[in-house]
Write a protein that holds these residues in place. Structure first.
Motif, PDB file in Angstrom:
ATOM      1  N   ILE A 119      -6.259  -1.639 -14.289  1.00 31.06           N
ATOM      2  CA  ILE A 119      -5.228  -2.236 -15.290  1.00 31.06           C
ATOM      3  C   ILE A 119      -5.371  -3.734 -15.384  1.00 31.06           C
ATOM      4  O   ILE A 119      -4.635  -4.343 -15.679  1.00 31.06           O
ATOM      5  CB  ILE A 119      -3.800  -1.689 -14.846  1.00 31.06           C
ATOM      6  CG1 ILE A 119      -3.586  -2.018 -13.742  1.00 31.06           C
ATOM      7  CG2 ILE A 119      -3.931  -0.139 -15.118  1.00 31.06           C
ATOM      8  CD1 ILE A 119      -1.923  -1.615 -13.359  1.00 31.06           C
ATOM      9  N   GLY A 120      -6.480  -4.059 -14.893  1.00 33.19           N
ATOM     10  CA  GLY A 120      -6.612  -5.811 -15.001  1.00 33.19           C
ATOM     11  C   GLY A 120      -6.468  -6.286 -13.598  1.00 33.19           C
ATOM     12  O   GLY A 120      -6.393  -5.866 -12.498  1.00 33.19           O
ATOM     13  N   ARG A 121      -6.559  -7.639 -13.669  1.00 28.39           N
ATOM     14  CA  ARG A 121      -6.519  -8.431 -12.303  1.00 28.39           C
ATOM     15  C   ARG A 121      -4.968  -8.508 -11.967  1.00 28.39           C
ATOM     16  O   ARG A 121      -4.238  -9.209 -12.873  1.00 28.39           O
ATOM     17  CB  ARG A 121      -7.325  -9.627 -12.365  1.00 28.39           C
ATOM     18  CG  ARG A 121      -7.114 -10.570 -11.283  1.00 28.39           C
ATOM     19  CD  ARG A 121      -7.982 -11.887 -11.068  1.00 28.39           C
ATOM     20  NE  ARG A 121      -9.487 -11.503 -10.890  1.00 28.39           N
ATOM     21  CZ  ARG A 121     -10.316 -12.145 -10.574  1.00 28.39           C
ATOM     22  NH1 ARG A 121     -10.313 -13.682 -10.491  1.00 28.39           N
ATOM     23  NH2 ARG A 121     -11.564 -11.708 -10.316  1.00 28.39           N
ATOM     24  N   LEU A 122      -4.654  -8.269 -10.809  1.00 27.32           N
ATOM     25  CA  LEU A 122      -3.154  -8.263 -10.527  1.00 27.32           C
ATOM     26  C   LEU A 122      -3.251  -9.489  -9.340  1.00 27.32           C
ATOM     27  O   LEU A 122      -3.706  -9.540  -8.268  1.00 27.32           O
ATOM     28  CB  LEU A 122      -2.777  -7.012 -10.021  1.00 27.32           C
ATOM     29  CG  LEU A 122      -2.679  -5.765 -10.888  1.00 27.32           C
ATOM     30  CD1 LEU A 122      -2.010  -4.544 -10.215  1.00 27.32           C
ATOM     31  CD2 LEU A 122      -1.873  -6.103 -12.139  1.00 27.32           C
ATOM     32  N   ALA A 123      -2.049 -10.321  -9.477  1.00 29.60           N
ATOM     33  CA  ALA A 123      -1.776 -11.217  -8.440  1.00 29.60           C
ATOM     34  C   ALA A 123      -0.538 -10.501  -7.357  1.00 29.60           C
ATOM     35  O   ALA A 123       0.379  -9.748  -7.894  1.00 29.60           O
ATOM     36  CB  ALA A 123      -1.209 -12.447  -8.937  1.00 29.60           C
ATOM     37  N   VAL A 124      -1.042 -10.964  -6.095  1.00 28.38           N
ATOM     38  CA  VAL A 124       0.080 -10.054  -5.019  1.00 28.38           C
ATOM     39  C   VAL A 124       0.451 -11.166  -4.184  1.00 28.38           C
ATOM     40  O   VAL A 124      -0.342 -11.865  -3.542  1.00 28.38           O
ATOM     41  CB  VAL A 124      -0.681  -8.710  -4.249  1.00 28.38           C
ATOM     42  CG1 VAL A 124       0.275  -8.261  -3.766  1.00 28.38           C
ATOM     43  CG2 VAL A 124      -1.465  -7.971  -5.596  1.00 28.38           C
ATOM     44  N   THR A 125       1.812 -11.334  -3.771  1.00 30.31           N
ATOM     45  CA  THR A 125       2.257 -11.917  -2.732  1.00 30.31           C
ATOM     46  C   THR A 125       2.745 -11.085  -1.718  1.00 30.31           C
ATOM     47  O   THR A 125       3.732 -10.420  -2.020  1.00 30.31           O
ATOM     48  CB  THR A 125       3.217 -13.002  -3.023  1.00 30.31           C
ATOM     49  OG1 THR A 125       2.595 -13.841  -4.145  1.00 30.31           O
ATOM     50  CG2 THR A 125       3.585 -13.868  -2.258  1.00 30.31           C
ATOM     51  N   ILE A 126       2.348 -11.403  -0.507  1.00 29.75           N
ATOM     52  CA  ILE A 126       2.748 -10.364   0.642  1.00 29.75           C
ATOM     53  C   ILE A 126       3.015 -11.017   2.032  1.00 29.75           C
ATOM     54  O   ILE A 126       2.390 -12.159   2.404  1.00 29.75           O
ATOM     55  CB  ILE A 126       1.640  -9.342   0.973  1.00 29.75           C
ATOM     56  CG1 ILE A 126       0.853  -8.792  -0.138  1.00 29.75           C
ATOM     57  CG2 ILE A 126       2.004  -8.336   2.074  1.00 29.75           C
ATOM     58  CD1 ILE A 126      -0.396  -8.055   0.151  1.00 29.75           C
ATOM     59  N   PRO A 127       4.360 -10.924   2.313  1.00 28.55           N
ATOM     60  CA  PRO A 127       4.870 -11.398   3.613  1.00 28.55           C
ATOM     61  C   PRO A 127       3.750 -11.102   4.839  1.00 28.55           C
ATOM     62  O   PRO A 127       3.534  -9.939   4.971  1.00 28.55           O
ATOM     63  CB  PRO A 127       6.160 -10.890   3.757  1.00 28.55           C
ATOM     64  CG  PRO A 127       6.721 -10.404   2.386  1.00 28.55           C
ATOM     65  CD  PRO A 127       5.454 -10.046   1.741  1.00 28.55           C
ATOM     66  N   THR A 128       3.488 -12.086   5.418  1.00 32.45           N
ATOM     67  CA  THR A 128       2.636 -11.900   6.639  1.00 32.45           C
ATOM     68  C   THR A 128       2.950 -10.784   7.658  1.00 32.45           C
ATOM     69  O   THR A 128       2.354 -10.176   8.144  1.00 32.45           O
ATOM     70  CB  THR A 128       2.554 -13.453   7.302  1.00 32.45           C
ATOM     71  OG1 THR A 128       2.025 -14.446   6.405  1.00 32.45           O
ATOM     72  CG2 THR A 128       1.168 -13.273   8.394  1.00 32.45           C
ATOM     73  N   TRP A 129       4.307 -10.790   7.710  1.00 34.21           N
ATOM     74  CA  TRP A 129       4.666  -9.992   8.807  1.00 34.21           C
ATOM     75  C   TRP A 129       4.711  -8.736   8.450  1.00 34.21           C
ATOM     76  O   TRP A 129       4.678  -7.701   9.292  1.00 34.21           O
ATOM     77  CB  TRP A 129       6.237 -10.511   9.039  1.00 34.21           C
ATOM     78  CG  TRP A 129       7.021 -10.076   8.070  1.00 34.21           C
ATOM     79  CD1 TRP A 129       7.494 -11.162   7.022  1.00 34.21           C
ATOM     80  CD2 TRP A 129       7.753  -8.828   7.598  1.00 34.21           C
ATOM     81  NE1 TRP A 129       8.346 -10.539   6.384  1.00 34.21           N
ATOM     82  CE2 TRP A 129       8.574  -9.129   6.463  1.00 34.21           C
ATOM     83  CE3 TRP A 129       7.872  -7.536   8.325  1.00 34.21           C
ATOM     84  CZ2 TRP A 129       9.396  -8.149   5.978  1.00 34.21           C
ATOM     85  CZ3 TRP A 129       8.702  -6.654   7.553  1.00 34.21           C
ATOM     86  CH2 TRP A 129       9.361  -6.908   6.447  1.00 34.21           C
ATOM     87  N   ARG A 130       4.575  -8.283   7.342  1.00 30.42           N
ATOM     88  CA  ARG A 130       4.278  -6.997   6.664  1.00 30.42           C
ATOM     89  C   ARG A 130       2.942  -6.585   6.530  1.00 30.42           C
ATOM     90  O   ARG A 130       2.577  -5.367   6.215  1.00 30.42           O
ATOM     91  CB  ARG A 130       5.102  -6.828   5.157  1.00 30.42           C
ATOM     92  CG  ARG A 130       6.635  -6.845   5.328  1.00 30.42           C
ATOM     93  CD  ARG A 130       7.163  -6.592   4.071  1.00 30.42           C
ATOM     94  NE  ARG A 130       6.666  -5.312   3.421  1.00 30.42           N
ATOM     95  CZ  ARG A 130       7.088  -4.635   2.137  1.00 30.42           C
ATOM     96  NH1 ARG A 130       7.935  -5.449   1.387  1.00 30.42           N
ATOM     97  NH2 ARG A 130       6.750  -3.629   2.029  1.00 30.42           N
ATOM     98  N   HIS A 131       1.829  -7.299   6.822  1.00 28.80           N
ATOM     99  CA  HIS A 131       0.575  -7.046   6.768  1.00 28.80           C
ATOM    100  C   HIS A 131      -0.160  -7.549   7.779  1.00 28.80           C
ATOM    101  O   HIS A 131      -0.395  -8.831   7.941  1.00 28.80           O
ATOM    102  CB  HIS A 131      -0.110  -7.450   5.382  1.00 28.80           C
ATOM    103  CG  HIS A 131      -1.255  -6.753   5.180  1.00 28.80           C
ATOM    104  ND1 HIS A 131      -1.213  -5.438   4.554  1.00 28.80           N
ATOM    105  CD2 HIS A 131      -2.633  -7.066   5.105  1.00 28.80           C
ATOM    106  CE1 HIS A 131      -2.560  -5.347   4.376  1.00 28.80           C
ATOM    107  NE2 HIS A 131      -3.501  -6.092   4.517  1.00 28.80           N
TER     108      HIS A 131
END
Length: 358
Positions: free
Chosen positions: A321-333
């Motif tokens: 569905i296209g290029r997606l921008a993602v922001t993930i908290p460090t503690w969750r990944h």
């Protein structure tokens, strides 16, 4: 300080030939409110502020203070304080004389001037700087002198035209906190102009987003960020991914839409089956499937770019569905994403919002 004054704009316009710098702007600023006018360059925010101040004569409409029209009054009769981007301090006058200037032109008795200047400087925590010249002060201190000068004559309200834009990032952040503190302390109506989205979100009671002389949306910062009405508002106030598709089915308060062959669920909205829809999805509302979450909407992709920002990861993923921008908290990944690696992203139906296209 002066009592609270409410300001209303009733279809205010300003034309320069065929160009419309302001296009029928109507809004009300409550007494004691901190309202920010936010928009890109050329959106009309400074023209609107200068119309309120009396430095720009509207082509049409009314400006009312506590219900009384003031658009015919010159600036000096409106009793509004003004803080400019470049401070506008007199370099050859001391701090005390700079602050005293508005009182002197009003013919205030000398003894009264001295008391008011002392109070204003103490308010902005510059009580020991009265005899210094502006060049002997830091940028933040000069800004506080400008604020004291704008407040010393007890204005009906305070107008601020990008007052922090000349400061470095750290000092600017400190002054944002100070200005908000001053606002709470004195309870005066503030009307603030900026093009900085974070500044608007962190300081304001409400924000008016302008584009091409029109107010597109007006509301509390949380409402504007979480529920933008249009694509422009969602893009301008933060970052968003946009999914366009067609409604395939409805169920109560929700609907399902097809985007590039994939079906996704969306909560809210009144779009009928067969209608085209545009959905905004904030990067921080996306999750990486496999970190313990199983969101309803999922799409597979490949990590195209990756940045480590300390408290969070920011990545771009190429998907169907296209290029997606993602922001993930460090503690969750726990593990860093690998460029070129496979990734599955997901979001719940209430994590995104339907918006109008511009």
């Amino acid at each position: 300080m002066a009592g609270l004054r409410a300001l209303s704009l009733d279809r205010v316009s300003k034309h320069y030939g065929p160009a419309r710098a302001l296009d029928d702007v109507s809004l009300t600023v409550a007494g004691g409110e901190f309202l920010t006018l936010l928009g890109p360059s050329g959106s009309g925010k400074t023209t609107l502020l200068m119309s309120i101040a009396g430095f720009v004569a509207p082509t049409g409409g009314r400006i009312l203070l506590n219900g009384q029209p003031i658009q015919h009054l010159p600036p000096e009769r409106r009793n509004f304080g003004m803080v400019f981007q470049g401070y506008a301090l007199f370099p050859h006058l001391s701090v005390a004389r700079n602050v005293a200037f508005p009182l002197e032109v009003r013919g205030t008795p000398r003894a009264e001037i001295a008391n008011k200047v002392k109070e204003a400087l103490e308010l902005v925590r510059l009580g020991g700087f009265a005899d210094r010249l502006p060049r002997q002060l830091s940028g933040g201190q000069q800004q506080r002198v400008a604020l004291a000068r704008a407040l010393v004559f007890a204005p009906h309200l305070l107008l601020l035209d990008e007052p922090l834009s000349a400061l470095d990032r750290k000092l600017r952040a400190d002054m944002q906190i100070e200005l908000k503190s001053f606002h709470r302390q004195i309870g005066l109506t503030f009307i603030y102009v900026t093009h900085d989205q974070e500044e608007a979100l962190s300081m304001s009671d409400r924000v008016a987003i302008l584009r091409e002389g029109k107010v597109l949306q007006l509301g509390a910062p949380t409402d504007l960020y979480e529920r933008p009405a249009t694509r422009f508002v969602a893009e301008f106030l933060g970052k968003s991914n946009f999914l366009s598709g067609t409604v395939e089915r409805r169920s109560g308060e929700s609907f399902a839409f097809r985007c590039n062959g994939l079906l996704f669920e969306q909560q809210g909205g009144e779009s009928p089956v067969g209608a085209s829809v545009l959905v905004a999805l904030r990067p921080e509302r996306l999750r990486v499937v496999g970190d313990g979450s199983q969101p309803r909407n999922q799409v597979e992709g490949t990590t195209a770019e990756f940045s480590y920002l300390g408290t969070s990861f920011h990545l771009l993923a190429d998907t169907a569905i296209g290029r997606l921008a993602v922001t993930i908290p460090t503690w969750r990944h726990g593990a860093s994403p690998v460029v070129g690696g496979k990734i599955t992203l997901g979001w719940d139906p209430d994590a995104s919002i339907r918006v109008e296209d511009d």
